[in-house]
Design a protein around this motif. Sequence first.
Motif, PDB file in Angstrom:
ATOM      1  N   GLY A  41      32.671 -40.585  -9.403  1.00  0.00           N
ATOM      2  CA  GLY A  41      31.809 -39.419  -9.541  1.00  0.00           C
ATOM      3  C   GLY A  41      30.469 -39.774 -10.152  1.00  0.00           C
ATOM      4  N   VAL A  42      29.660 -38.748 -10.306  1.00  0.00           N
ATOM      5  CA  VAL A  42      28.300 -38.971 -10.807  1.00  0.00           C
ATOM      6  C   VAL A  42      28.254 -38.757 -12.315  1.00  0.00           C
ATOM      7  CG1 VAL A  42      25.883 -38.234 -10.572  1.00  0.00           C
ATOM      8  CG2 VAL A  42      27.414 -38.143  -8.597  1.00  0.00           C
ATOM      9  N   LEU A  43      27.657 -39.698 -12.998  1.00  0.00           N
ATOM     10  CA  LEU A  43      27.522 -39.564 -14.454  1.00  0.00           C
ATOM     11  C   LEU A  43      26.213 -38.867 -14.774  1.00  0.00           C
ATOM     12  CD1 LEU A  43      28.690 -43.041 -15.791  1.00  0.00           C
ATOM     13  CD2 LEU A  43      29.938 -40.907 -15.841  1.00  0.00           C
ATOM     14  N   ALA A  85      33.356 -39.663 -25.271  1.00  0.00           N
ATOM     15  CA  ALA A  85      32.620 -39.761 -24.008  1.00  0.00           C
ATOM     16  C   ALA A  85      33.160 -40.939 -23.199  1.00  0.00           C
ATOM     17  CB  ALA A  85      31.134 -39.968 -24.295  1.00  0.00           C
ATOM     18  N   PRO A  86      33.206 -40.805 -21.859  1.00  0.00           N
ATOM     19  CA  PRO A  86      33.742 -41.909 -21.054  1.00  0.00           C
ATOM     20  C   PRO A  86      32.872 -43.168 -21.093  1.00  0.00           C
ATOM     21  CG  PRO A  86      32.853 -40.185 -19.637  1.00  0.00           C
ATOM     22  CD  PRO A  86      32.841 -39.650 -21.029  1.00  0.00           C
ATOM     23  N   ALA A  87      31.596 -42.993 -21.352  1.00  0.00           N
ATOM     24  CA  ALA A  87      30.690 -44.150 -21.394  1.00  0.00           C
ATOM     25  C   ALA A  87      29.417 -43.777 -22.140  1.00  0.00           C
ATOM     26  CB  ALA A  87      30.340 -44.608 -19.981  1.00  0.00           C
ATOM     27  N   ILE A  88      28.624 -44.771 -22.447  1.00  0.00           N
ATOM     28  CA  ILE A  88      27.298 -44.554 -23.030  1.00  0.00           C
ATOM     29  C   ILE A  88      26.283 -45.024 -21.991  1.00  0.00           C
ATOM     30  CG2 ILE A  88      25.719 -45.122 -24.916  1.00  0.00           C
ATOM     31  CD1 ILE A  88      28.179 -43.509 -25.850  1.00  0.00           C
ATOM     32  N   MET A  89      25.400 -44.117 -21.604  1.00  0.00           N
ATOM     33  CA  MET A  89      24.390 -44.459 -20.583  1.00  0.00           C
ATOM     34  C   MET A  89      23.085 -44.908 -21.249  1.00  0.00           C
ATOM     35  SD  MET A  89      25.048 -41.379 -17.915  1.00  0.00           S
ATOM     36  CE  MET A  89      24.062 -42.097 -16.595  1.00  0.00           C
TER      37      MET A  89
ATOM     38  N   PHE B  33      25.230 -52.469 -14.667  1.00  0.00           N
ATOM     39  CA  PHE B  33      23.799 -52.754 -14.500  1.00  0.00           C
ATOM     40  C   PHE B  33      23.153 -51.762 -13.527  1.00  0.00           C
ATOM     41  CE2 PHE B  33      26.142 -56.550 -15.562  1.00  0.00           C
ATOM     42  CZ  PHE B  33      25.465 -56.975 -16.682  1.00  0.00           C
ATOM     43  N   SER B  34      23.957 -50.798 -13.097  1.00  0.00           N
ATOM     44  CA  SER B  34      23.461 -49.776 -12.184  1.00  0.00           C
ATOM     45  C   SER B  34      24.120 -48.457 -12.586  1.00  0.00           C
ATOM     46  CB  SER B  34      23.820 -50.192 -10.750  1.00  0.00           C
ATOM     47  OG  SER B  34      24.337 -49.138 -10.030  1.00  0.00           O
ATOM     48  N   ASP B  35      23.497 -47.338 -12.200  1.00  0.00           N
ATOM     49  CA  ASP B  35      24.082 -46.041 -12.548  1.00  0.00           C
ATOM     50  C   ASP B  35      25.347 -45.758 -11.739  1.00  0.00           C
ATOM     51  OD1 ASP B  35      22.178 -45.547 -14.426  1.00  0.00           O
ATOM     52  OD2 ASP B  35      20.862 -44.412 -13.101  1.00  0.00           O
ATOM     53  N   GLY B  91      17.618 -65.871  -9.988  1.00  0.00           N
ATOM     54  CA  GLY B  91      18.980 -65.638  -9.513  1.00  0.00           C
ATOM     55  C   GLY B  91      18.974 -64.590  -8.441  1.00  0.00           C
ATOM     56  N   GLY B  92      20.075 -64.567  -7.689  1.00  0.00           N
ATOM     57  CA  GLY B  92      20.143 -63.642  -6.574  1.00  0.00           C
ATOM     58  C   GLY B  92      20.578 -62.265  -7.011  1.00  0.00           C
ATOM     59  N   GLU B  93      21.119 -61.559  -6.033  1.00  0.00           N
ATOM     60  CA  GLU B  93      21.566 -60.195  -6.296  1.00  0.00           C
ATOM     61  C   GLU B  93      22.773 -60.241  -7.230  1.00  0.00           C
ATOM     62  OE1 GLU B  93      23.275 -56.407  -3.862  1.00  0.00           O
ATOM     63  OE2 GLU B  93      22.474 -58.091  -2.725  1.00  0.00           O
ATOM     64  N   GLY B  94      22.740 -59.464  -8.253  1.00  0.00           N
ATOM     65  CA  GLY B  94      23.803 -59.504  -9.248  1.00  0.00           C
ATOM     66  C   GLY B  94      24.944 -58.570  -8.935  1.00  0.00           C
ATOM     67  N   VAL B  95      25.924 -58.590  -9.811  1.00  0.00           N
ATOM     68  CA  VAL B  95      27.054 -57.677  -9.675  1.00  0.00           C
ATOM     69  C   VAL B  95      26.635 -56.297 -10.166  1.00  0.00           C
ATOM     70  CG1 VAL B  95      28.795 -59.494  -9.908  1.00  0.00           C
ATOM     71  CG2 VAL B  95      27.950 -58.328 -11.946  1.00  0.00           C
ATOM     72  N   ARG B  96      27.413 -55.279  -9.769  1.00  0.00           N
ATOM     73  CA  ARG B  96      27.100 -53.903 -10.166  1.00  0.00           C
ATOM     74  C   ARG B  96      27.557 -53.650 -11.601  1.00  0.00           C
ATOM     75  NH1 ARG B  96      29.529 -49.414  -8.366  1.00  0.00           N
ATOM     76  NH2 ARG B  96      30.980 -50.568  -7.064  1.00  0.00           N
ATOM     77  N   TYR B  97      28.764 -54.164 -11.874  1.00  0.00           N
ATOM     78  CA  TYR B  97      29.260 -54.041 -13.245  1.00  0.00           C
ATOM     79  C   TYR B  97      30.248 -55.152 -13.566  1.00  0.00           C
ATOM     80  CZ  TYR B  97      33.393 -51.630 -11.251  1.00  0.00           C
ATOM     81  OH  TYR B  97      34.503 -51.310 -10.531  1.00  0.00           O
ATOM     82  N   ILE B  98      30.465 -55.377 -14.839  1.00  0.00           N
ATOM     83  CA  ILE B  98      31.388 -56.416 -15.299  1.00  0.00           C
ATOM     84  C   ILE B  98      32.476 -55.764 -16.153  1.00  0.00           C
ATOM     85  CG2 ILE B  98      31.622 -58.553 -16.640  1.00  0.00           C
ATOM     86  CD1 ILE B  98      28.710 -59.169 -16.106  1.00  0.00           C
ATOM     87  N   ASN B  99      33.704 -56.152 -15.904  1.00  0.00           N
ATOM     88  CA  ASN B  99      34.839 -55.702 -16.741  1.00  0.00           C
ATOM     89  C   ASN B  99      35.255 -56.819 -17.686  1.00  0.00           C
ATOM     90  OD1 ASN B  99      36.715 -53.574 -14.392  1.00  0.00           O
ATOM     91  ND2 ASN B  99      34.946 -53.161 -15.679  1.00  0.00           N
TER      92      ASN B  99
END
Lengths: 137, 126
Positions: A41-43, A85-89, B33-35, B91-99
């Motif tokens: 979903g959208v944050l 909160a689920p995350a911090i933006m 690194f992205s919404d 560097g190239g295109e990165g990952v969207r997020y890291i766990n």
Amino acid sequence: MRVSLNVCALFLVAVFLGGCCTEQVFFQASAVSMTKNSIEGVLKEGKPVNTQFCQGDTPVSGGDSHEVGLMDEVILKAQKSAGNAPAIMNARFYTSCSCVVLKGNAALASAGGGKADDDSGDAPKKKPRNKGGKKKG
Amino acid sequence: MRGLWVTPLLFVFAFTTSCTSYRWAKEIKMVAFSDDVHKGKSIGEIEGDDCIYMVLGYRLGGRPQVGRAIRNASKQKKSSIGDSMGGGESGGEGVRYINNLSVKPDGFNAVVFGKDCFAVTGLGFK
């Protein structure tokens, strides 16, 4: 004698003022979380948060581990202070003396989505347990 | 005689203060690194670092930075000696997020030559 005492006092005040901690940003991220691996979903941006965790503070995560992650703790503290909160933006991490400061906005999951995933994407899924352990004949 | 009191107090102080060690990041569940943080496709374990090289104790550059190490990990980039001497971030295109992101100090010091790093590991998602 009095003059030298005054000079000493001024020197101490100068050292004290000069020794004040300044905040320096060391990392920025779109979103960070200590409770969710991903969020469907959208944050949306909620209220601003400004939290700090210092060396010597009681870890928010608890547990018996003697190893404390400063960023881990400040994220969890911020999430809890924002009503879980689920995350911090728009997370901006600063160092300030022996503290890590996190500034950002609490994430609000949208009404239609916001389903959070607590499993990492490639983690093997557990097989359902066969209760009773007997096969049906 | 007074020293008899000081010694056990020192031991107690050393014991209580040495129990907790601090790291920048132990295991952060998600750094995006992205919404767009919906569940993505895992590309497996990713690594990155930010290193400063030392020759005869002299640092070729400033100090390693945690933020740069995490950004390098998002692009799966290992730093080279060129970066230490003013090389820019690439560097190239990165990952969207890291766990499960963790940051550890790394490197070595062999007197003549040394390396001071922050090493980042985690699970990358695109």
